[in-house]
Design an enzyme around this catalytic site. Structure first.
Site, PDB file in Angstrom:
ATOM      1  N   ASP A   1      -0.067  11.977  -5.082  1.00  0.00           N
ATOM      2  CA  ASP A   1      -1.238  12.579  -4.407  1.00  0.00           C
ATOM      3  C   ASP A   1      -0.838  13.677  -3.423  1.00  0.00           C
ATOM      4  OD1 ASP A   1      -0.166  10.804  -2.562  1.00  0.00           O
ATOM      5  OD2 ASP A   1      -2.008   9.665  -2.228  1.00  0.00           O
TER       6      ASP A   1
ATOM      7  N   ASP B   1      -2.595   3.138   2.200  1.00  0.00           N
ATOM      8  CA  ASP B   1      -1.270   2.482   2.137  1.00  0.00           C
ATOM      9  C   ASP B   1      -1.350   1.080   2.746  1.00  0.00           C
ATOM     10  OD1 ASP B   1      -0.099   4.719   1.061  1.00  0.00           O
ATOM     11  OD2 ASP B   1       1.005   5.294   2.864  1.00  0.00           O
TER      12      ASP B   1
HETATM   13  C1  LIG Z   1      13.249  -6.667 -15.886  1.00  0.00           C
HETATM   14  C2  LIG Z   1      12.538  -6.692 -14.586  1.00  0.00           C
HETATM   15  C3  LIG Z   1      11.192  -6.133 -14.670  1.00  0.00           C
HETATM   16  C4  LIG Z   1      10.781  -5.499 -13.417  1.00  0.00           C
HETATM   17  C5  LIG Z   1       9.474  -4.873 -13.568  1.00  0.00           C
HETATM   18  C6  LIG Z   1       9.335  -3.601 -12.845  1.00  0.00           C
HETATM   19  C7  LIG Z   1      10.006  -3.615 -11.531  1.00  0.00           C
HETATM   20  C8  LIG Z   1       9.771  -2.357 -10.804  1.00  0.00           C
HETATM   21  C9  LIG Z   1      10.100  -2.609  -9.470  1.00  0.00           C
HETATM   22  C10 LIG Z   1       9.954  -1.849  -8.474  1.00  0.00           C
HETATM   23  C11 LIG Z   1       9.474  -0.510  -8.403  1.00  0.00           C
HETATM   24  C12 LIG Z   1       9.181  -0.275  -6.970  1.00  0.00           C
HETATM   25  C13 LIG Z   1       8.753   1.081  -6.749  1.00  0.00           C
HETATM   26  C14 LIG Z   1       8.269   1.268  -5.354  1.00  0.00           C
HETATM   27  C15 LIG Z   1       8.015   2.690  -5.121  1.00  0.00           C
HETATM   28  C16 LIG Z   1       7.419   2.922  -3.802  1.00  0.00           C
HETATM   29  C17 LIG Z   1       6.985   4.313  -3.747  1.00  0.00           C
HETATM   30  C18 LIG Z   1       6.129   4.541  -2.590  1.00  0.00           C
HETATM   31  O1  LIG Z   1       4.932   4.595  -2.705  1.00  0.00           O
HETATM   32  O2  LIG Z   1       6.720   4.706  -1.406  1.00  0.00           O
HETATM   33  C19 LIG Z   1       5.883   5.085  -0.381  1.00  0.00           C
HETATM   34  C20 LIG Z   1       6.727   5.769   0.641  1.00  0.00           C
HETATM   35  C21 LIG Z   1       5.971   6.116   1.914  1.00  0.00           C
HETATM   36  O3  LIG Z   1       4.967   7.045   1.633  1.00  0.00           O
HETATM   37  P1  LIG Z   1       4.018   7.730   2.754  1.00  0.00           P
HETATM   38  O4  LIG Z   1       4.775   8.759   3.507  1.00  0.00           O
HETATM   39  O5  LIG Z   1       2.770   8.109   2.067  1.00  0.00           O
HETATM   40  O6  LIG Z   1       3.650   6.552   3.721  1.00  0.00           O
HETATM   41  C22 LIG Z   1       3.834   6.524   5.124  1.00  0.00           C
HETATM   42  C23 LIG Z   1       4.460   5.193   5.431  1.00  0.00           C
HETATM   43  O7  LIG Z   1       3.676   4.200   4.808  1.00  0.00           O
HETATM   44  C24 LIG Z   1       4.544   4.908   6.914  1.00  0.00           C
HETATM   45  O8  LIG Z   1       4.811   3.534   7.038  1.00  0.00           O
HETATM   46  P2  LIG Z   1       6.135   3.040   7.753  1.00  0.00           P
HETATM   47  O9  LIG Z   1       7.252   3.492   6.887  1.00  0.00           O
HETATM   48  O10 LIG Z   1       6.066   3.722   9.080  1.00  0.00           O
HETATM   49  O11 LIG Z   1       6.003   1.590   7.825  1.00  0.00           O
HETATM   50  C25 LIG Z   1       3.263   5.139   7.656  1.00  0.00           C
HETATM   51  O12 LIG Z   1       3.602   5.187   9.010  1.00  0.00           O
HETATM   52  C26 LIG Z   1       2.565   6.414   7.283  1.00  0.00           C
HETATM   53  O13 LIG Z   1       1.255   6.315   7.785  1.00  0.00           O
HETATM   54  C27 LIG Z   1       2.483   6.605   5.778  1.00  0.00           C
HETATM   55  O14 LIG Z   1       1.906   7.842   5.515  1.00  0.00           O
HETATM   56  O15 LIG Z   1       7.247   6.895  -0.051  1.00  0.00           O
HETATM   57  C28 LIG Z   1       8.554   7.089   0.116  1.00  0.00           C
HETATM   58  O16 LIG Z   1       9.133   6.517   0.983  1.00  0.00           O
HETATM   59  C29 LIG Z   1       9.219   8.059  -0.768  1.00  0.00           C
HETATM   60  C30 LIG Z   1      10.440   7.456  -1.393  1.00  0.00           C
HETATM   61  C31 LIG Z   1      10.086   6.484  -2.495  1.00  0.00           C
HETATM   62  C32 LIG Z   1      11.299   5.866  -3.031  1.00  0.00           C
HETATM   63  C33 LIG Z   1      10.980   5.015  -4.200  1.00  0.00           C
HETATM   64  C34 LIG Z   1      12.244   4.444  -4.697  1.00  0.00           C
HETATM   65  C35 LIG Z   1      12.025   3.655  -5.933  1.00  0.00           C
HETATM   66  C36 LIG Z   1      13.350   3.184  -6.268  1.00  0.00           C
HETATM   67  C37 LIG Z   1      13.644   2.372  -7.168  1.00  0.00           C
HETATM   68  C38 LIG Z   1      12.762   1.824  -8.146  1.00  0.00           C
HETATM   69  C39 LIG Z   1      13.596   0.741  -8.691  1.00  0.00           C
HETATM   70  C40 LIG Z   1      13.124   0.314  -9.979  1.00  0.00           C
HETATM   71  C41 LIG Z   1      14.055  -0.736 -10.419  1.00  0.00           C
HETATM   72  C42 LIG Z   1      13.462  -1.504 -11.459  1.00  0.00           C
HETATM   73  C43 LIG Z   1      14.386  -2.552 -11.866  1.00  0.00           C
HETATM   74  C44 LIG Z   1      13.777  -3.362 -12.886  1.00  0.00           C
HETATM   75  C45 LIG Z   1      14.479  -3.331 -14.142  1.00  0.00           C
HETATM   76  N1  LIG Z   2      -5.346  12.621  -1.034  1.00  0.00           N
HETATM   77  C1  LIG Z   2      -4.347  13.179  -0.317  1.00  0.00           C
HETATM   78  C2  LIG Z   2      -3.121  12.562  -0.150  1.00  0.00           C
HETATM   79  C3  LIG Z   2      -2.134  13.164   0.589  1.00  0.00           C
HETATM   80  N2  LIG Z   2      -2.351  14.374   1.151  1.00  0.00           N
HETATM   81  C4  LIG Z   2      -1.298  15.040   1.933  1.00  0.00           C
HETATM   82  O1  LIG Z   2      -0.009  14.589   1.557  1.00  0.00           O
HETATM   83  C5  LIG Z   2       0.649  13.927   2.633  1.00  0.00           C
HETATM   84  C6  LIG Z   2       1.327  12.660   2.153  1.00  0.00           C
HETATM   85  O2  LIG Z   2       2.288  13.023   1.226  1.00  0.00           O
HETATM   86  P1  LIG Z   2       2.926  11.917   0.218  1.00  0.00           P
HETATM   87  O3  LIG Z   2       3.932  12.673  -0.564  1.00  0.00           O
HETATM   88  O4  LIG Z   2       3.494  10.849   1.067  1.00  0.00           O
HETATM   89  O5  LIG Z   2       1.786  11.439  -0.604  1.00  0.00           O
HETATM   90  C7  LIG Z   2      -0.451  13.638   3.646  1.00  0.00           C
HETATM   91  O6  LIG Z   2       0.043  13.610   4.959  1.00  0.00           O
HETATM   92  C8  LIG Z   2      -1.416  14.780   3.431  1.00  0.00           C
HETATM   93  O7  LIG Z   2      -0.958  15.906   4.116  1.00  0.00           O
HETATM   94  C9  LIG Z   2      -3.589  14.998   0.984  1.00  0.00           C
HETATM   95  O8  LIG Z   2      -3.808  16.099   1.522  1.00  0.00           O
HETATM   96  N3  LIG Z   2      -4.566  14.381   0.237  1.00  0.00           N
HETATM   97 MG   LIG Z   3       0.740   9.692  -0.784  1.00  0.00          MG
HETATM   98 MG   LIG Z   4       1.190   6.966   1.436  1.00  0.00          MG
END
Ligand SMILES: CCCCCCCC/C=C\CCCCCCCC(=O)OC[C@H](COP(=O)(O)O[C@@H]1[C@H](O)[C@H](OP(=O)(O)O)[C@@H](O)[C@H](O)[C@H]1O)OC(=O)CCCCCCC/C=C\CCCCCCCC
Ligand SMILES: Nc1ccn([C@@H]2O[C@H](COP(=O)(O)O)[C@@H](O)[C@H]2O)c(=O)n1
Ligand SMILES: [Mg+2]
Ligand SMILES: [Mg+2]
Length: 231
Positions: A69, A91
């Site tokens: 998004d 979230d």
């Molecule tokens: C044989 C087994 C079968 C298994 C089935 C499938 C298993 C699959 C398992 C897992 C996949 C997990 C994927 C999870 C991906 C998460 C992605 C995501 O949405 O991350 C969100 C994160 C934050 O985004 P925002 O900036 O929008 O959010 C902010 C945040 O929430 C702040 O909170 P705070 O951190 O402060 O607590 C808030 O303050 C703020 O308001 C809010 O805006 O996005 C990221 O961080 C980006 C990086 C994402 C990294 C994803 C890594 C995925 C890695 C590995 C996947 C592994 C899959 C392995 C499968 C193994 C099975 C074989």
């Molecule tokens: N519907 C939305 C969702 C997100 N945004 C903008 O993206 C920022 C978050 O980025 P992620 O990569 O963590 O999704 C958010 O702070 C907004 O600026 C938006 O405009 N509309």
């Molecule tokens: Mg987002």
């Molecule tokens: Mg988010």
């Protein structure tokens, strides 16, 4: 940590998909809403029945919408305050559904009140960890710390463990223990993260208050009109 290191990778991978959705006329807000709905459905339909594998598959299909998004909004040049609010608020809803779904399983068929309590602790502590940053920023502080276990870590640890634990249904022995271990790790990690953020906000608030006194330099201001802001 994942937010710092994995985000760039996923941005590269997901950009063509985000561009395709834009060409099809889909809006970033629609992706935010549908993604949250999908996560909630996966968590609240499958997890309370102990269907961890299929629940995690459904959640995983939708959870990446949280990266798509914002990517779409940025490609459009329309990343907005409303979008930031909607994204962060939903979230919290998605996280509540995931840990709430696990708590419902342990309160029912899983029959383990300790793990039910640990799941509820993960739910509550995750919300409070996120709140510390939102509230600190709203009173004009930088909150220059992410901490040990951010949202991405909470999700990856819990979902990977739940997905593998679900393989018990297919006859893989002993694998179900991964989920309780992951929940304890997320609970302890969230507590540590909460401590890291509270200590940082306390220090930054003290520095800002000193700088705001007559003779000090002006404190950095956020989007609230007073240093106390609104709760
Ligand atoms: C044989 C087994 C079968 C298994 C089935 C499938 C298993 C699959 C398992 C897992 C996949 C997990 C994927 C999870 C991906 C998460 C992605 C995501 O949405 O991350 C969100 C994160 C934050 O985004 P925002 O900036 O929008 O959010 C902010 C945040 O929430 C702040 O909170 P705070 O951190 O402060 O607590 C808030 O303050 C703020 O308001 C809010 O805006 O996005 C990221 O961080 C980006 C990086 C994402 C990294 C994803 C890594 C995925 C890695 C590995 C996947 C592994 C899959 C392995 C499968 C193994 C099975 C074989
Ligand atoms: N519907 C939305 C969702 C997100 N945004 C903008 O993206 C920022 C978050 O980025 P992620 O990569 O963590 O999704 C958010 O702070 C907004 O600026 C938006 O405009 N509309
Ligand atoms: Mg987002
Ligand atoms: Mg988010």
């Amino acid at each position: 940590m994942l937010n710092t290191y994995a985000r760039a990778f996923f941005t590269r991978v997901l950009t063509p998909f985000a561009a395709l959705l834009l060409r099809l006329g889909v809006s970033p807000d629609a992706v935010t809403l549908v993604g949250t709905g999908g996560v909630m459905a996966g968590a609240l339909v499958f997890y309370p029945q102990g269907e961890f594998f299929w629940g995690t598959v459904v959640i995983t299909l939708f959870v990446f919408s949280d990266l798509v998004d914002g990517n779409m909004a940025r490609q459009l040049g329309r990343a907005s305050r409303w979008g930031a609010f909607l994204d962060s608020t939903l979230d919290r809803v998605a996280d509540a559904a995931i840990f709430g779904g696990l708590a419902l399983w342990y309160a029912g068929g899983g029959n383990d009140l300790t793990l039910c309590a640990v799941s509820l602790f993960c739910l509550a502590s995750g919300q409070v960890v996120s709140y510390t940053k939102a509230r600190g920023e709203s009173i004009g502080l930088p909150v220059a710390v992410n901490g040990l276990v951010e949202r991405a870590e909470r999700l990856v640890i819990s979902l990977v463990a739940a997905g593998f634990a679900g393989l018990e249904t297919f006859g893989v022995p002993y694998i179900e223990w991964l989920l309780p271990i992951a929940l304890w790790v997320v609970a302890v990690g969230s507590l540590v993260t909460l401590g890291q953020r509270v200590v940082t906000v306390r220090r930054e608030a003290a520095e800002a208050d000193v700088a705001a006194r007559p003779g000090g330099t002006s404190p950095q201001r956020g989007n609230s009109s007073s240093p106390q802001g609104e709760a």
